[in-house]
Write a protein that holds these residues in place. Structure first.
Motif, PDB file in Angstrom:
ATOM      1  N   GLY A 241      50.469  34.074 -28.954  1.00  0.00           N
ATOM      2  CA  GLY A 241      51.068  35.147 -29.731  1.00  0.00           C
ATOM      3  C   GLY A 241      50.885  36.532 -29.117  1.00  0.00           C
ATOM      4  O   GLY A 241      51.102  37.545 -29.779  1.00  0.00           O
ATOM      5  N   ILE A 242      50.507  36.597 -27.847  1.00  0.00           N
ATOM      6  CA  ILE A 242      50.345  37.890 -27.174  1.00  0.00           C
ATOM      7  C   ILE A 242      51.712  38.344 -26.678  1.00  0.00           C
ATOM      8  O   ILE A 242      52.428  37.594 -26.017  1.00  0.00           O
TER       9      ILE A 242
ATOM     10  N   SER B 255      45.960  47.587 -19.747  1.00  0.00           N
ATOM     11  CA  SER B 255      44.680  47.562 -19.049  1.00  0.00           C
ATOM     12  C   SER B 255      44.514  48.813 -18.207  1.00  0.00           C
ATOM     13  O   SER B 255      45.489  49.354 -17.678  1.00  0.00           O
ATOM     14  N   THR B 256      43.276  49.247 -18.105  1.00  0.00           N
ATOM     15  CA  THR B 256      42.926  50.390 -17.270  1.00  0.00           C
ATOM     16  C   THR B 256      41.921  49.926 -16.238  1.00  0.00           C
ATOM     17  O   THR B 256      40.948  49.243 -16.573  1.00  0.00           O
ATOM     18  N   SER B 257      42.184  50.262 -14.973  1.00  0.00           N
ATOM     19  CA  SER B 257      41.281  49.907 -13.869  1.00  0.00           C
ATOM     20  C   SER B 257      40.726  51.169 -13.259  1.00  0.00           C
ATOM     21  O   SER B 257      41.459  52.143 -13.054  1.00  0.00           O
TER      22      SER B 257
ATOM     23  N   SER C 264      39.404  47.356 -18.152  1.00  0.00           N
ATOM     24  CA  SER C 264      39.313  47.313 -19.616  1.00  0.00           C
ATOM     25  C   SER C 264      40.692  46.934 -20.142  1.00  0.00           C
ATOM     26  O   SER C 264      41.690  47.575 -19.806  1.00  0.00           O
ATOM     27  N   THR C 265      40.732  45.884 -20.972  1.00  0.00           N
ATOM     28  CA  THR C 265      42.004  45.301 -21.393  1.00  0.00           C
ATOM     29  C   THR C 265      42.061  45.124 -22.902  1.00  0.00           C
ATOM     30  O   THR C 265      41.075  44.741 -23.529  1.00  0.00           O
TER      31      THR C 265
ATOM     32  N   TRP D  10      46.499  45.044 -32.085  1.00  0.00           N
ATOM     33  CA  TRP D  10      45.785  45.208 -30.814  1.00  0.00           C
ATOM     34  C   TRP D  10      44.365  44.669 -30.940  1.00  0.00           C
ATOM     35  O   TRP D  10      43.685  44.907 -31.927  1.00  0.00           O
ATOM     36  N   THR D  11      43.948  43.907 -29.946  1.00  0.00           N
ATOM     37  CA  THR D  11      42.595  43.348 -29.941  1.00  0.00           C
ATOM     38  C   THR D  11      41.589  44.408 -29.514  1.00  0.00           C
ATOM     39  O   THR D  11      41.953  45.437 -28.942  1.00  0.00           O
ATOM     40  N   LYS D  12      40.330  44.103 -29.771  1.00  0.00           N
ATOM     41  CA  LYS D  12      39.233  44.950 -29.323  1.00  0.00           C
ATOM     42  C   LYS D  12      39.250  44.992 -27.790  1.00  0.00           C
ATOM     43  O   LYS D  12      39.530  43.979 -27.136  1.00  0.00           O
TER      44      LYS D  12
END
Length: 176
Positions: free
Chosen positions: A131-132, A137-139, A149-150, A158-160
Motif C-alpha cells: 500500500g505504499i 528520502s534525504t541523503s 532518512s526515509t 506518512w510513516t515515522k
C-alpha cells in the motif's frame, strides 16, 4: 625474461587503473554531486532485539558514458534488491530516476540537490503490495559515511522517519 613479464604486468595494471579512475570521474556536470557516492556501501539496520539482522549492501557506479549513475542494492544477500538509473532530464531540467525491485514494484522520481553533501528524493510507487504510493528520502554524506532518512506514504499516511547509516564496504551486491 621473468623481469620483463613482471614489468609488462605492472605497466598494464598502472595503465588500466589510470583509465578506470579517469572514466569514473567523467560524469555529466549535473551528476558530479554524486561522485563521492561512487563505490560500494553497507548499512546494518537497527532492528528490535531478537529480530533477524538486516544488512543492505549497495553499489553506485558511473553508467552510460557518464550520462547516468546506476545504483544496485541487495538486502540480506538477495532476499530483496533493486536497481536504479539516475540521470538529468533536460526537458524537466531536473535529476530523475527509475528504481526497479525484485519485489515486482517500481518507482520513478526526482532528486533535488540541497547542498554539495545532501540531496532529497521524491518517488511515486507503482505496484506495491504494502500500500505504499510515495517515498521521500534525504541523503547526507559527511565524514566518509552517508545517512539516509526515509518516510513512506502508506495507505494514505506518512510513516515515522527511518534512518540508516552507510559506510564503505568490500561486500558484493547479490541477487538470487
Amino acid at each position: 625474461m621473468t623481469y620483463f613479464k613482471s614489468l609488462f604486468l605492472v605497466l598494464c595494471l598502472c595503465t588500466f587503473s589510470s583509465f578506470a579512475s579517469e572514466t569514473a570521474s567523467n560524469l555529466d556536470k549535473e551528476l558530479e554531486v554524486f561522485k563521492p557516492y561512487l563505490g560500494t556501501w553497507q548499512a546494518d539496520f537497527n532492528v528490535p532485539e531478537g529480530a533477524k539482522p538486516v544488512q543492505d549492501v549497495g553499489k553506485w557506479e558511473r553508467a552510460l558514458n557518464g550520462k547516468a549513475i546506476r545504483t544496485m542494492h541487495s538486502i540480506n544477500e538477495g532476499e530483496y534488491g533493486g536497481e536504479s538509473m539516475i540521470f538529468y532530464d533536460t526537458k524537466k531540467q531536473s535529476l530523475v530516476f527509475y528504481y526497479f525491485t525484485t519485489a515486482g514494484f517500481y518507482t520513478k522520481g526526482i532528486m533535488k540537490v540541497l547542498s554539495p553533501t545532501q540531496f532529497v528524493a521524491y518517488e511515486d510507487v507503482t505496484g506495491s503490495k504494502d500500500g505504499i504510493t510515495k517515498v521521500k528520502s534525504t541523503s547526507n554524506l559527511q565524514n566518509g559515511k552517508f545517512e539516509v532518512s526515509t518516510s513512506y506514504l502508506k495507505k494514505g499516511e506518512w510513516t515515522k522517519l527511518e534512518s540508516r547509516t552507510y559506510t564503505r564496504s568490500i561486500k558484493a551486491v547479490k541477487f538470487k
